[in-house]
Design a protein around this motif. Structure first.
Motif, short mmCIF file in Angstrom:
data_model
loop_
_atom_site.label_atom_id
_atom_site.label_comp_id
_atom_site.label_asym_id
_atom_site.label_seq_id
_atom_site.Cartn_x
_atom_site.Cartn_y
_atom_site.Cartn_z
N MET A 110 0.61 -1.22 0.07
CA MET A 110 0.04 -0.21 0.02
C MET A 110 0.95 1.25 -0.09
N GLU A 111 0.74 2.08 -0.94
CA GLU A 111 1.17 3.39 -0.98
C GLU A 111 0.67 4.36 0.29
N ILE A 112 1.52 4.97 1.11
CA ILE A 112 1.38 5.54 2.11
C ILE A 112 2.52 6.76 2.48
N GLU A 113 2.30 7.91 2.60
CA GLU A 113 3.39 8.59 2.76
C GLU A 113 3.85 8.55 3.76
N PRO A 114 5.14 8.58 3.92
CA PRO A 114 6.13 8.17 5.23
C PRO A 114 5.84 9.00 6.39
N GLU A 115 5.67 10.13 6.29
CA GLU A 115 5.27 11.06 7.50
C GLU A 115 4.02 10.37 8.23
#
Length: 252
Positions: free
Chosen positions: A88-93
């Motif tokens: 799943m793509e998720i922003e690291p922050e």
């Protein structure tokens, strides 16, 4: 008099999900997620043998530094079970940030809640989310305002030094992060009560936060447009301990 139409429910035939945090090639709390998945499959599809997913999940996780996997398991054909594993793509922050981010919640009345399974069919929640801002989430409540859970996390409130959370009574998903948060709070000497409370109780709380396996702790700043208490000490303490164990790895 015409009968009242039944509320829409998730489509059981689409199966169930597990979403796992991955850190440095390690699927966090893999055993707990697989235990919950197996229990749901045994309840929903008792005549079908569950797939062996541990090795497949570990293989997909090994090249991920920080992110998540979504495991979908559901019926296939007359007697089978099929599973898919997606990165799943998720922003690291957004993955377990050192300082919990804040969100607002808006009531979504759903009698009986979504139940104890993490349904693959998210259409009810997606429809509710579509009418909200990006940083806002649906909060599932009973007809009488009893708080159940948020669309992506379990709910905690702090009142008078006591940590409150709705009971895992079959109306909410028994979250992995929820269970660990209760353990952390209890170990820190906080009184934890699992019991019913309402939206009105949230309005009078010192602090409200959510827990989830990927985003960790999220402070709730507003309910239906009304600002909530934002002292944040308990949520931050739990977030710090969960991060130490899940992101940095347990000591010893």
């Amino acid at each position: 008099m015409a009968a009242a139409s039944a509320q829409p429910r998730p489509d059981r035939e689409e199966g169930i999900l597990e979403t796992l945090l991955v850190v440095d090639g390690r699927a966090v709390e893999l055993e707990a997620h697989l235990t919950r998945l197996t229990a749901s499959l045994a309840t929903l599809f008792p005549d079908r043998s569950p797939p062996d997913l541990e090795g497949a999940i570990q293989a997909r996780a090994q090249n991920i530094e920080r992110g998540s996997l979504r495991v979908r398991v559901g019926p296939a054909g007359r007697a089978g079970i099929e599973a898919t594993i997606r990165v799943m793509e998720i922003e690291p922050e957004l993955v377990f940030p050192p300082v919990p981010r804040s969100v607002s919640v808006h009531s979504l009345v759903l009698a009986g809640g979504l139940g104890a399974h993490k349904w693959a069919d998210r259409s009810l929640l997606d429809q509710a989310q579509a009418g909200l801002a990006a940083e806002a989430l649906p909060l599932i409540v009973e007809w009488d305002g009893t708080v159940l859970e948020a669309s992506r996390g379990n709910v905690f409130a702090v009142r008078g030094g006591v940590l409150l959370t709705p009971p895992a009574d079959g109306r909410i998903l028994p979250g992995i992060a929820r269970a660990r948060a209760i353990e952390v709070a209890s170990a820190a000497g906080l009184e934890v009560r699992e019991g019913a409370f309402t939206c009105d109780d949230l309005l009078g709380a010192d602090e409200v936060f959510l827990t989830s396996s990927v985003r960790g702790v999220e402070q709730v700043r507003a309910l239906n447009g009304t600002q909530l208490g934002t002292r944040g000490e308990v949520g931050l303490r739990i977030a710090t301990e969960l991060r130490r164990n899940w992101i940095q790895g347990p000591v010893g």
